[in-house]
Design a protein around this motif. Structure first.
Motif, PDB file in Angstrom:
ATOM      1  N   LEU A 196       0.402   2.356   5.435  1.00 21.74           N
ATOM      2  CA  LEU A 196       0.444   0.891   5.417  1.00 21.74           C
ATOM      3  C   LEU A 196       0.333   0.356   3.995  1.00 21.74           C
ATOM      4  O   LEU A 196       1.070  -0.563   3.609  1.00 21.74           O
ATOM      5  N   ALA A 244      -2.629   6.837   8.195  1.00 28.13           N
ATOM      6  CA  ALA A 244      -2.060   5.559   8.624  1.00 28.13           C
ATOM      7  C   ALA A 244      -2.386   4.466   7.598  1.00 28.13           C
ATOM      8  O   ALA A 244      -1.519   3.641   7.270  1.00 28.13           O
ATOM      9  N   GLU A 245      -3.593   4.465   7.077  1.00 28.97           N
ATOM     10  CA  GLU A 245      -3.957   3.477   6.054  1.00 28.97           C
ATOM     11  C   GLU A 245      -3.138   3.686   4.789  1.00 28.97           C
ATOM     12  O   GLU A 245      -2.678   2.707   4.179  1.00 28.97           O
ATOM     13  N   ILE A 291      -0.866   4.047  13.829  1.00 30.93           N
ATOM     14  CA  ILE A 291      -0.585   3.010  12.833  1.00 30.93           C
ATOM     15  C   ILE A 291      -1.282   1.713  13.198  1.00 30.93           C
ATOM     16  O   ILE A 291      -1.927   1.075  12.361  1.00 30.93           O
ATOM     17  N   THR A 292      -1.185   1.320  14.461  1.00 31.90           N
ATOM     18  CA  THR A 292      -1.754   0.029  14.863  1.00 31.90           C
ATOM     19  C   THR A 292      -3.258   0.079  15.098  1.00 31.90           C
ATOM     20  O   THR A 292      -3.870  -0.962  15.321  1.00 31.90           O
ATOM     21  N   ARG A 323       9.205  -1.896   6.368  1.00 34.42           N
ATOM     22  CA  ARG A 323       8.691  -2.064   7.731  1.00 34.42           C
ATOM     23  C   ARG A 323       9.039  -0.802   8.504  1.00 34.42           C
ATOM     24  O   ARG A 323      10.059  -0.172   8.250  1.00 34.42           O
ATOM     25  N   SER A 362      -2.043  -4.131  10.625  1.00 34.28           N
ATOM     26  CA  SER A 362      -0.820  -3.311  10.570  1.00 34.28           C
ATOM     27  C   SER A 362       0.429  -4.077  10.967  1.00 34.28           C
ATOM     28  O   SER A 362       1.543  -3.620  10.704  1.00 34.28           O
ATOM     29  N   SER A 363       0.275  -5.248  11.560  1.00 36.88           N
ATOM     30  CA  SER A 363       1.445  -5.981  12.046  1.00 36.88           C
ATOM     31  C   SER A 363       2.360  -6.451  10.919  1.00 36.88           C
ATOM     32  O   SER A 363       3.528  -6.744  11.168  1.00 36.88           O
ATOM     33  N   ASP A 364       1.878  -6.469   9.683  1.00 34.61           N
ATOM     34  CA  ASP A 364       2.761  -6.858   8.588  1.00 34.61           C
ATOM     35  C   ASP A 364       3.692  -5.727   8.165  1.00 34.61           C
ATOM     36  O   ASP A 364       4.645  -5.952   7.422  1.00 34.61           O
ATOM     37  N   VAL A 365       3.457  -4.504   8.679  1.00 32.68           N
ATOM     38  CA  VAL A 365       4.279  -3.351   8.340  1.00 32.68           C
ATOM     39  C   VAL A 365       4.941  -2.740   9.574  1.00 32.68           C
ATOM     40  O   VAL A 365       6.108  -2.378   9.545  1.00 32.68           O
ATOM     41  N   PHE A 366       4.199  -2.631  10.667  1.00 32.62           N
ATOM     42  CA  PHE A 366       4.724  -1.984  11.870  1.00 32.62           C
ATOM     43  C   PHE A 366       5.523  -2.984  12.682  1.00 32.62           C
ATOM     44  O   PHE A 366       4.984  -3.968  13.192  1.00 32.62           O
ATOM     45  N   ARG A 412       3.314  -1.718   2.173  1.00 29.18           N
ATOM     46  CA  ARG A 412       3.085  -3.084   1.679  1.00 29.18           C
ATOM     47  C   ARG A 412       3.585  -3.212   0.239  1.00 29.18           C
ATOM     48  O   ARG A 412       4.138  -4.245  -0.137  1.00 29.18           O
TER      49      ARG A 412
END
Length: 157
Positions: A8, A4-5, A33-34, A17, A39-43, A12
């Motif tokens: 992300l 997940a990291e 992911i969250t 997204r 993560s809110s800048d991608v998910f 980025r």
């Protein structure tokens, strides 16, 4: 670094997204992911469409596809991924639908999961993975892991 990291970080760099459309995992991909701070800048969003009615109402999956091919099919996974992409601000969407178990049938055995991956400007891809009768929790974990791999590959493509 977790998958997940890695997803992300890659997203980025590319400005992608992500959206998810989940049936058999019930939100576990979005949760993975969250779980990562920031993560809110991608998910963008996740759709948990466990029932056939939810697949139709939330993602626009044609009931005919479900009736003809079954909810666990590449046709439905494709429609789920494309529906998630169309109904979100994402540039890449992954969808999963499968038989986590216990149970299944001869034609749709436990451990079968269909994946869909839709991305803006690209042809939607589908695949079926036979994880086998690993047990419900293990099939779901394997599905999350594979979905993250698909997303990472799509972002890097």
């Amino acid at each position: 670094m977790t998958k997940a990291e890695a997803l992300l970080a890659a997203a980025r760099e590319t400005g992608d997204r992500i959206a998810t459309a989940e049936s058999c995992t019930g939100g576990m991909i979005g949760a993975a992911i969250t779980d990562v701070a920031g993560s809110s800048d991608v998910f963008d969003r996740g759709f948990i469409t466990y029932s056939n009615a939810a697949k139709t109402a939330m993602l626009g999956v044609d009931p005919w596809l479900i009736a003809t091919h079954g909810a666990v099919s590449e046709e439905v996974a494709r429609a789920m991924a494309e529906g998630a992409l169309d109904r979100s601000l994402a540039s890449i969407a992954v969808a999963v639908t499968g038989i986590a178990g216990p149970g299944g049938s001869e034609s749709k055995p436990e451990g079968r999961v269909c994946f869909g991956l839709a991305a803006t400007g690209r042809r939607t891809r589908t695949a079926t993975v036979e994880f086998g009768a690993l047990g419900r929790a293990a099939v779901r974990r394997a599905t999350v892991d594979h979905a993250l791999d698909l997303l990472i590959a799509a972002v890097r493509a």
